[in-house]
Design a protein around this motif. Sequence first.
Motif, PDB file in Angstrom:
ATOM      1  N   THR A  64      55.336  35.478  41.728  1.00 29.17           N
ATOM      2  CA  THR A  64      53.976  35.613  41.200  1.00 29.17           C
ATOM      3  C   THR A  64      52.935  35.904  42.276  1.00 29.17           C
ATOM      4  OG1 THR A  64      53.650  33.212  41.360  1.00 29.17           O
ATOM      5  CG2 THR A  64      54.471  34.082  39.259  1.00 29.17           C
ATOM      6  N   GLU A  65      53.325  35.909  43.535  1.00 32.60           N
ATOM      7  CA  GLU A  65      52.369  36.190  44.603  1.00 32.60           C
ATOM      8  C   GLU A  65      53.104  36.788  45.797  1.00 32.60           C
ATOM      9  OE1 GLU A  65      52.256  31.647  46.405  1.00 32.60           O
ATOM     10  OE2 GLU A  65      50.687  32.321  45.032  1.00 32.60           O
ATOM     11  N   LEU A  66      52.333  37.329  46.741  1.00 31.42           N
ATOM     12  CA  LEU A  66      52.926  37.995  47.898  1.00 31.42           C
ATOM     13  C   LEU A  66      53.805  37.052  48.712  1.00 31.42           C
ATOM     14  CD1 LEU A  66      50.053  40.267  49.272  1.00 31.42           C
ATOM     15  CD2 LEU A  66      51.902  40.866  47.723  1.00 31.42           C
ATOM     16  N   ASP A  67      53.395  35.816  48.829  1.00 35.64           N
ATOM     17  CA  ASP A  67      54.190  34.861  49.609  1.00 35.64           C
ATOM     18  C   ASP A  67      55.591  34.692  49.028  1.00 35.64           C
ATOM     19  OD1 ASP A  67      52.168  34.531  51.356  1.00 35.64           O
ATOM     20  OD2 ASP A  67      51.626  32.494  50.763  1.00 35.64           O
ATOM     21  N   ASP A  68      55.737  34.820  47.702  1.00 35.11           N
ATOM     22  CA  ASP A  68      57.059  34.732  47.090  1.00 35.11           C
ATOM     23  C   ASP A  68      57.942  35.889  47.555  1.00 35.11           C
ATOM     24  OD1 ASP A  68      56.328  32.474  45.702  1.00 35.11           O
ATOM     25  OD2 ASP A  68      55.762  33.559  43.889  1.00 35.11           O
ATOM     26  N   ILE A  69      57.352  37.085  47.601  1.00 34.25           N
ATOM     27  CA  ILE A  69      58.108  38.256  48.055  1.00 34.25           C
ATOM     28  C   ILE A  69      58.580  38.047  49.486  1.00 34.25           C
ATOM     29  CG2 ILE A  69      57.967  40.727  48.541  1.00 34.25           C
ATOM     30  CD1 ILE A  69      55.882  40.963  46.337  1.00 34.25           C
ATOM     31  N   ILE A  70      57.692  37.530  50.314  1.00 37.06           N
ATOM     32  CA  ILE A  70      58.007  37.359  51.734  1.00 37.06           C
ATOM     33  C   ILE A  70      59.040  36.255  51.932  1.00 37.06           C
ATOM     34  CG2 ILE A  70      57.021  36.662  53.954  1.00 37.06           C
ATOM     35  CD1 ILE A  70      54.381  37.982  52.904  1.00 37.06           C
ATOM     36  N   GLU A  71      58.889  35.168  51.206  1.00 34.70           N
ATOM     37  CA  GLU A  71      59.786  34.031  51.405  1.00 34.70           C
ATOM     38  C   GLU A  71      61.170  34.275  50.842  1.00 34.70           C
ATOM     39  OE1 GLU A  71      59.971  29.199  50.565  1.00 34.70           O
ATOM     40  OE2 GLU A  71      58.219  30.368  49.943  1.00 34.70           O
ATOM     41  N   PHE A  72      61.243  34.902  49.670  1.00 26.60           N
ATOM     42  CA  PHE A  72      62.532  35.015  48.986  1.00 26.60           C
ATOM     43  C   PHE A  72      63.119  36.428  48.970  1.00 26.60           C
ATOM     44  CE2 PHE A  72      60.149  31.573  46.811  1.00 26.60           C
ATOM     45  CZ  PHE A  72      60.939  30.513  47.217  1.00 26.60           C
ATOM     46  N   GLY A  73      62.306  37.444  49.257  1.00 24.41           N
ATOM     47  CA  GLY A  73      62.822  38.801  49.112  1.00 24.41           C
ATOM     48  C   GLY A  73      62.589  39.717  50.284  1.00 24.41           C
ATOM     49  N   TRP A  74      62.179  39.148  51.439  1.00 26.68           N
ATOM     50  CA  TRP A  74      61.815  39.999  52.577  1.00 26.68           C
ATOM     51  C   TRP A  74      62.962  40.916  52.996  1.00 26.68           C
ATOM     52  CZ3 TRP A  74      57.351  41.311  54.586  1.00 26.68           C
ATOM     53  CH2 TRP A  74      57.312  41.922  55.833  1.00 26.68           C
TER      54      TRP A  74
ATOM     55  N   ILE B  31      57.702  35.165  59.602  1.00 26.56           N
ATOM     56  CA  ILE B  31      58.156  36.555  59.532  1.00 26.56           C
ATOM     57  C   ILE B  31      57.218  37.472  60.288  1.00 26.56           C
ATOM     58  CG2 ILE B  31      58.430  38.509  57.966  1.00 26.56           C
ATOM     59  CD1 ILE B  31      59.670  36.616  55.965  1.00 26.56           C
ATOM     60  N   PHE B  32      55.924  37.309  60.076  1.00 29.13           N
ATOM     61  CA  PHE B  32      54.981  38.187  60.754  1.00 29.13           C
ATOM     62  C   PHE B  32      54.922  37.883  62.244  1.00 29.13           C
ATOM     63  CE2 PHE B  32      52.336  39.236  56.755  1.00 29.13           C
ATOM     64  CZ  PHE B  32      53.329  40.133  56.384  1.00 29.13           C
ATOM     65  N   ALA B  33      55.168  36.625  62.625  1.00 25.98           N
ATOM     66  CA  ALA B  33      55.199  36.299  64.053  1.00 25.98           C
ATOM     67  C   ALA B  33      56.375  36.992  64.719  1.00 25.98           C
ATOM     68  CB  ALA B  33      55.304  34.790  64.249  1.00 25.98           C
ATOM     69  N   THR B  34      57.526  37.019  64.031  1.00 22.62           N
ATOM     70  CA  THR B  34      58.694  37.725  64.554  1.00 22.62           C
ATOM     71  C   THR B  34      58.441  39.215  64.611  1.00 22.62           C
ATOM     72  OG1 THR B  34      60.134  36.049  63.601  1.00 22.62           O
ATOM     73  CG2 THR B  34      61.159  38.147  64.207  1.00 22.62           C
ATOM     74  N   ALA B  35      57.814  39.745  63.550  1.00 18.50           N
ATOM     75  CA  ALA B  35      57.525  41.176  63.517  1.00 18.50           C
ATOM     76  C   ALA B  35      56.593  41.569  64.642  1.00 18.50           C
ATOM     77  CB  ALA B  35      56.908  41.552  62.165  1.00 18.50           C
TER      78      ALA B  35
ATOM     79  N   VAL C  65      59.299  50.484  54.585  1.00 18.24           N
ATOM     80  CA  VAL C  65      57.998  50.935  54.080  1.00 18.24           C
ATOM     81  C   VAL C  65      57.329  49.826  53.275  1.00 18.24           C
ATOM     82  CG1 VAL C  65      56.863  52.569  52.534  1.00 18.24           C
ATOM     83  CG2 VAL C  65      58.637  53.371  54.085  1.00 18.24           C
ATOM     84  N   GLN C  66      58.092  49.161  52.416  1.00 21.54           N
ATOM     85  CA  GLN C  66      57.532  48.093  51.600  1.00 21.54           C
ATOM     86  C   GLN C  66      57.122  46.899  52.450  1.00 21.54           C
ATOM     87  OE1 GLN C  66      60.925  47.714  49.051  1.00 21.54           O
ATOM     88  NE2 GLN C  66      60.074  49.032  47.453  1.00 21.54           N
ATOM     89  N   GLN C  67      57.892  46.600  53.490  1.00 23.18           N
ATOM     90  CA  GLN C  67      57.506  45.509  54.388  1.00 23.18           C
ATOM     91  C   GLN C  67      56.159  45.796  55.048  1.00 23.18           C
ATOM     92  OE1 GLN C  67      60.884  45.213  57.023  1.00 23.18           O
ATOM     93  NE2 GLN C  67      61.999  43.814  55.681  1.00 23.18           N
ATOM     94  N   ILE C  68      55.963  47.028  55.462  1.00 24.80           N
ATOM     95  CA  ILE C  68      54.678  47.401  56.062  1.00 24.80           C
ATOM     96  C   ILE C  68      53.575  47.332  55.012  1.00 24.80           C
ATOM     97  CG2 ILE C  68      53.399  49.328  57.084  1.00 24.80           C
ATOM     98  CD1 ILE C  68      56.047  50.146  58.444  1.00 24.80           C
ATOM     99  N   GLY C  69      53.890  47.741  53.773  1.00 27.72           N
ATOM    100  CA  GLY C  69      52.907  47.657  52.696  1.00 27.72           C
ATOM    101  C   GLY C  69      52.465  46.235  52.429  1.00 27.72           C
ATOM    102  N   VAL C  70      53.399  45.292  52.519  1.00 27.81           N
ATOM    103  CA  VAL C  70      53.052  43.878  52.336  1.00 27.81           C
ATOM    104  C   VAL C  70      52.240  43.368  53.524  1.00 27.81           C
ATOM    105  CG1 VAL C  70      53.995  41.544  52.175  1.00 27.81           C
ATOM    106  CG2 VAL C  70      55.013  43.389  50.831  1.00 27.81           C
ATOM    107  N   LYS C  71      52.686  43.713  54.713  1.00 25.05           N
ATOM    108  CA  LYS C  71      52.026  43.204  55.916  1.00 25.05           C
ATOM    109  C   LYS C  71      50.562  43.620  55.988  1.00 25.05           C
ATOM    110  CE  LYS C  71      52.608  42.822  60.922  1.00 25.05           C
ATOM    111  NZ  LYS C  71      53.485  43.100  62.083  1.00 25.05           N
ATOM    112  N   TYR C  72      50.276  44.876  55.590  1.00 25.95           N
ATOM    113  CA  TYR C  72      48.901  45.389  55.673  1.00 25.95           C
ATOM    114  C   TYR C  72      48.278  45.530  54.280  1.00 25.95           C
ATOM    115  CZ  TYR C  72      50.410  46.453  60.417  1.00 25.95           C
ATOM    116  OH  TYR C  72      50.887  46.358  61.696  1.00 25.95           O
TER     117      TYR C  72
END
Length: 712
Positions: free
Chosen positions: A451-461, A224-228, A467-474
């Motif tokens: 339970t962790e940030l990777d879960d948000i990115i993998e299942f809920g990106w 995801i971050f590589a695409t971003a 705004v929330q995507q940027i909050g996760v990324k940084y």
Amino acid sequence: MDEQYHSSQTMRAASLSPTSTLSLPGLDLSNLPPIAILTAHLKDEELRQLKETLRRYDAPLTADVSRASVFIGKVGTKRRAEFEIRARKLVVEEVAALKRSASPVKAVGLPRKRRKVSRAQITAHEGDSTTEDETVEDSETEDESRTGKQVTPVSSSFRSEEVLQVAQVFDKTSNDDIIWVVKLDWIDACVSAGHLVPLADNLVYKAKVLERPKSLNNKSIKAIFATAGKTAPASQTLLATRPHAVQDILDRAKSDVSTTTTPKSTYQPHRSSNHGSRRFEGKSYASSTQPAGKSYASQTAHLLQATTSEYEGEDTDVPQPPDWVKKGVKYSCQRFTPANGPNEDFLDQLKKIRTVRTLIDDDIGVRAYSTIIASIAAYPYKLSHPREIAMLPGCDEKTAVLFVEWKNTGKIQAVEDYENDEAMKVLRSFYDIWGVGAKTARNFYYNNHWTELDDIIEFGWNDLDRVQQIGVKYYDEFLVPIPRNEVEQIASVVHDCAIRLRDDRITVTIVGGYRRGKQASGDVDMIVSHPDLSCTAGLVREIVEALEETEWITHTLTMNMTNTNRGQHALPFRSAKGAAGGVGFDTLDKALVVWQDPTWLTRTQDLAENPKAKNPNIHRRVDIIIAPWRTVGCAIMGWSGGTTFQRDLRRYAKAVKGWKFDSSGIRSRSTGEAVLLEGPEGVVGGSPEDAERVVFEGLGLEYVPPEYRVTY
């Protein structure tokens, strides 16, 4: 007939508008099943307004049809609904609609209006106290905007009823996976009524799901971050579309309105009483030595009874209380509150309890503990006796209970439990994402079981807004404190940019924690102003454009032109019944941006070797606020105090002066007219700080230096 149609269309547009005053504040869509929007036949503006309306009322909006249960759109027939569902690769079979009672809403006894919470109701809650029988109004403070989390007090007394109401509207006769296709008109009806209404004729299609498509969110964090990373920077996008730069920025800058659904974990906060102000519930919060059926609260109360005898002697050396204690001054804007007072160790414990109250959605508890913390922080002596606490405005016996426990044991068990509980650790880590509020954090954990940030990115990106995507990324970078010298350097860049756009009469005042004397800040807040009223109109947009071009700003999170659009006048006075929730947050022109120094030592060499070389400098959060000169003192004052100071300032202005205080200005509550304490043209020949002093004087308050507004 034409007039009637035009009126209905106007009301419909207003109900979907972020600035609507027709909607009632009691509507809460957070308990609905996950909602997906059917975009067919929706114009871009209609789609945008629908999303904003759903998010404003905390609807669990999702773009992932593998999770959605409610589909809303311009769908008028069952045949069209079936087509839309098939197009989304859902295999379903129709369920015959059941007959409904005439009024499910009435059946559950939902009040027509919000009930005012009395002092007796508030103090009945364990550990809660307050200082005024009123509903706190929404308005901006630098602490609220810093995290992008707006504090919108919501009465929890209706929550259990709301859950029942949802069950009536979206009824299920079995445990089957059910979907509903609903007309857009149903949302309009709910917004207009201020509460959920029966689906009635707005239900187009109801079906049982036999098979759902796989989730869209199957990418790894690296993918995801590589695409971003391949996406053109905001500055390049702006340059490529310069003729439409204004709309481009406004479209890209969307505020976060957290969405959630009812938590399903066994670790849910208690909801049977108003605002759920019970301590943590669940096995992890039961003491191993505590008798079965005995609450922790009763155990603590017993501790107070058994251990206070040592404090009851007449020879106890209790200092004479300061005048504000003797007079019972309840507003923190009327007293001096320094940082690093004599009771910081005890306050650290209370702040953690307040954090718990935030994470369990106890709004009254949060405000009560904020009042307690501010009162103790202003007390100039080291606390030694529970009677001292009982004298302080906003504190009571329950606060003394905590003090005695901490005094005797060196700790507070509730805090120990919070720090050791895995669920609370996860909630706090999600809450620390910029753009994610407590409701969304609970939704991530309780409903989605992440339970962790990777879960948000993998299942809920795909369900996160930009705004929330940027909050996760940084995430990690935004948590790094900003030292004072860097804050000053950032403000200097903005100041130089504004001078180039206008002239050298531009002023930039750093506010927030920096002005209160903090050695390191979570973000940078600054007020930009100019003596010429025409020079501040639209200035925030121009500053952002210029700083994007020079690569200081990498992302524009939110862009508000509200003050310019209303002629740079003070926020119009509107009663709480007429105002949409959270309206105060957008009272001034402002841009909340991500900042990065574009220069680094080896930049030239790195770019020569690789034109896509990554800037190694850390990303920072910066808020640029524009204030017209005639009310710049209100803006400086409104962005320089701690959250409780700002809340009490508004309450004081209302109770003592009959005014509505806002960072954009002051208005009379009786006439609605602007109260120009700084004069029609502002303080001529003075500075923004001089104007702030004039506002203090006009309010009848003693001037409190910023370093004494540390109410946490």
